[in-house]
Enzyme design. Structure first.
Site, mmCIF file in Angstrom:
data_model
loop_
_atom_site.group_PDB
_atom_site.id
_atom_site.type_symbol
_atom_site.label_atom_id
_atom_site.label_comp_id
_atom_site.label_asym_id
_atom_site.label_seq_id
_atom_site.Cartn_x
_atom_site.Cartn_y
_atom_site.Cartn_z
ATOM 1 N N CYS A 187 3.673 -2.730 13.816
ATOM 2 C CA CYS A 187 2.782 -1.742 14.452
ATOM 3 C C CYS A 187 2.174 -2.332 15.726
ATOM 4 O O CYS A 187 2.055 -1.643 16.743
ATOM 5 C CB CYS A 187 1.655 -1.338 13.510
ATOM 6 N N CYS A 228 -0.278 -4.513 9.990
ATOM 7 C CA CYS A 228 1.153 -4.264 10.183
ATOM 8 C C CYS A 228 1.648 -4.922 11.469
ATOM 9 O O CYS A 228 1.324 -4.461 12.565
ATOM 10 C CB CYS A 228 1.369 -2.741 10.211
#
Length: 107
Positions: free
Chosen positions: A35, A32
């Site tokens: 993230c 991600c």
């Protein structure tokens, strides 16, 4: 206080739900991109507020049960817990100011 600590399916209840102070949980995964951008911000907040708020990161790849139990449907997701209950939740990357406002509300 240092960077955010890791939390897992096995110790989530003990570290997060039974905490005597507010807790911020960062649900993330290595694939991600947002993230990865959010991680250093969480660590900065943990450094500044770690004496008043517990900061944890949960790797959703290695720990699938907790995200499912807590309605985490996308990454990154940030949840703030007080007294074992989710009091704030954010989906997607958030600026530091938004996260700071969320935790200051519960100090």
């Amino acid at each position: 206080m240092g960077a955010a600590s890791d939390v897992t399916d096995a110790d989530f209840d003990e570290k997060v739900l039974k905490s005597d102070k507010p807790v911020l949980v960062d649900y993330w995964a290595d694939w991600c991109g947002p993230c990865k951008q959010l991680g250093p911000i969480i660590d900065e907040l943990a450094e500044a507020y770690g004496d008043k708020v517990a900061f944890f990161k949960l790797d959703t790849n290695a720990n699938p049960r907790t995200p499912a139990d807590n309605n985490v449907l996308g990454l990154p997701t940030i949840q703030v817990y007080v007294g074992g209950e989710v009091v704030k939740a954010f989906k997607g990357a958030q600026p530091k100011s938004v996260l700071l406002g969320a935790i200051e509300e519960y100090l």
